[in-house]
Design a protein around this motif. Structure first.
Motif, PDB file in Angstrom:
ATOM      1  N   ALA A 174       6.984  -9.165  -5.914  1.00 46.95           N
ATOM      2  CA  ALA A 174       8.209 -10.152  -5.351  1.00 46.95           C
ATOM      3  C   ALA A 174       9.187  -9.134  -4.365  1.00 46.95           C
ATOM      4  O   ALA A 174       9.865  -9.790  -3.340  1.00 46.95           O
ATOM      5  CB  ALA A 174       9.040 -10.684  -6.667  1.00 46.95           C
ATOM      6  N   LEU A 175       9.543  -8.073  -4.654  1.00 42.27           N
ATOM      7  CA  LEU A 175      10.254  -7.380  -3.712  1.00 42.27           C
ATOM      8  C   LEU A 175       9.701  -6.923  -2.544  1.00 42.27           C
ATOM      9  O   LEU A 175      10.384  -7.113  -1.582  1.00 42.27           O
ATOM     10  CB  LEU A 175      10.866  -5.965  -4.445  1.00 42.27           C
ATOM     11  CG  LEU A 175      11.599  -5.068  -3.496  1.00 42.27           C
ATOM     12  CD1 LEU A 175      12.770  -5.751  -3.422  1.00 42.27           C
ATOM     13  CD2 LEU A 175      11.844  -3.605  -4.499  1.00 42.27           C
ATOM     14  N   VAL A 176       8.306  -6.683  -2.324  1.00 49.02           N
ATOM     15  CA  VAL A 176       7.559  -6.393  -1.226  1.00 49.02           C
ATOM     16  C   VAL A 176       7.665  -7.676  -0.354  1.00 49.02           C
ATOM     17  O   VAL A 176       7.670  -7.469   0.750  1.00 49.02           O
ATOM     18  CB  VAL A 176       6.096  -5.849  -1.641  1.00 49.02           C
ATOM     19  CG1 VAL A 176       5.225  -5.845  -0.469  1.00 49.02           C
ATOM     20  CG2 VAL A 176       6.091  -4.420  -2.326  1.00 49.02           C
ATOM     21  N   ALA A 206       0.763  -1.172   0.040  1.00 45.61           N
ATOM     22  CA  ALA A 206      -0.156  -0.130  -0.243  1.00 45.61           C
ATOM     23  C   ALA A 206       0.789   1.269  -0.165  1.00 45.61           C
ATOM     24  O   ALA A 206       0.408   2.109  -0.689  1.00 45.61           O
ATOM     25  CB  ALA A 206      -0.810  -0.134   1.139  1.00 45.61           C
ATOM     26  N   GLY A 207       2.022   1.318   0.831  1.00 43.82           N
ATOM     27  CA  GLY A 207       2.962   2.442   0.665  1.00 43.82           C
ATOM     28  C   GLY A 207       3.673   2.562  -0.150  1.00 43.82           C
ATOM     29  O   GLY A 207       4.141   3.619  -0.719  1.00 43.82           O
ATOM     30  N   ARG A 208       4.044   1.539  -1.100  1.00 40.80           N
ATOM     31  CA  ARG A 208       5.047   1.596  -2.359  1.00 40.80           C
ATOM     32  C   ARG A 208       4.307   0.731  -3.580  1.00 40.80           C
ATOM     33  O   ARG A 208       4.772  -0.450  -3.887  1.00 40.80           O
ATOM     34  CB  ARG A 208       6.236   1.096  -2.054  1.00 40.80           C
ATOM     35  CG  ARG A 208       7.408   1.841  -0.899  1.00 40.80           C
ATOM     36  CD  ARG A 208       7.267   3.292  -1.368  1.00 40.80           C
ATOM     37  NE  ARG A 208       7.780   3.455  -2.933  1.00 40.80           N
ATOM     38  CZ  ARG A 208       8.967   3.945  -3.316  1.00 40.80           C
ATOM     39  NH1 ARG A 208       9.920   4.385  -2.091  1.00 40.80           N
ATOM     40  NH2 ARG A 208       9.237   3.810  -4.403  1.00 40.80           N
ATOM     41  N   PRO A 209       3.209   1.208  -4.023  1.00 38.92           N
ATOM     42  CA  PRO A 209       2.536   0.311  -5.069  1.00 38.92           C
ATOM     43  C   PRO A 209       3.332   0.196  -6.253  1.00 38.92           C
ATOM     44  O   PRO A 209       2.957  -0.701  -7.189  1.00 38.92           O
ATOM     45  CB  PRO A 209       1.074   1.180  -5.349  1.00 38.92           C
ATOM     46  CG  PRO A 209       1.386   2.509  -4.866  1.00 38.92           C
ATOM     47  CD  PRO A 209       2.511   2.338  -3.736  1.00 38.92           C
ATOM     48  N   ASP A 210       4.210   1.165  -6.551  1.00 35.03           N
ATOM     49  CA  ASP A 210       5.339   1.023  -7.499  1.00 35.03           C
ATOM     50  C   ASP A 210       6.119   0.175  -7.630  1.00 35.03           C
ATOM     51  O   ASP A 210       6.877  -0.467  -8.515  1.00 35.03           O
ATOM     52  CB  ASP A 210       6.022   2.346  -7.693  1.00 35.03           C
ATOM     53  CG  ASP A 210       6.681   2.909  -6.503  1.00 35.03           C
ATOM     54  OD1 ASP A 210       6.061   2.682  -5.482  1.00 35.03           O
ATOM     55  OD2 ASP A 210       8.025   3.471  -6.818  1.00 35.03           O
TER      56      ASP A 210
END
Length: 75
Positions: free
Chosen positions: A43-45, A35-39
């Protein structure tokens, strides 16, 4: 921007500052990160969330992290 050994020194200072200045962070939740970094790629999240598990046994090994990062970057 080029990364140099001085970049590592800065990262170390930022990490030490965080450790000394703030209490332990809550466990990172993949949903909150997404939610904080939708970009960010999913896989990284997920990797960041796995690396931040409270118990060390629950965290991936460094080799697994490298493989996941390579896969996220290079596909």
């Amino acid at each position: 921007q080029e990364f140099t050994p001085a970049s590592d020194v800065y990262a170390l200072a930022a990490t030490v500052f965080e450790v000394l200045a703030f209490p332990a962070p809550p466990p990172l939740d993949a949903g909150e990160l997404r939610a904080g970094r939708p970009d960010w790629p999913a896989a990284l999240v997920e990797l960041v969330a796995q690396c931040a598990q409270r118990t060390p046994e629950s965290r991936p090994r460094m080799g697994q992290c490298v493989s996941a990062l390579e896969l996220a970057h290079f596909g």
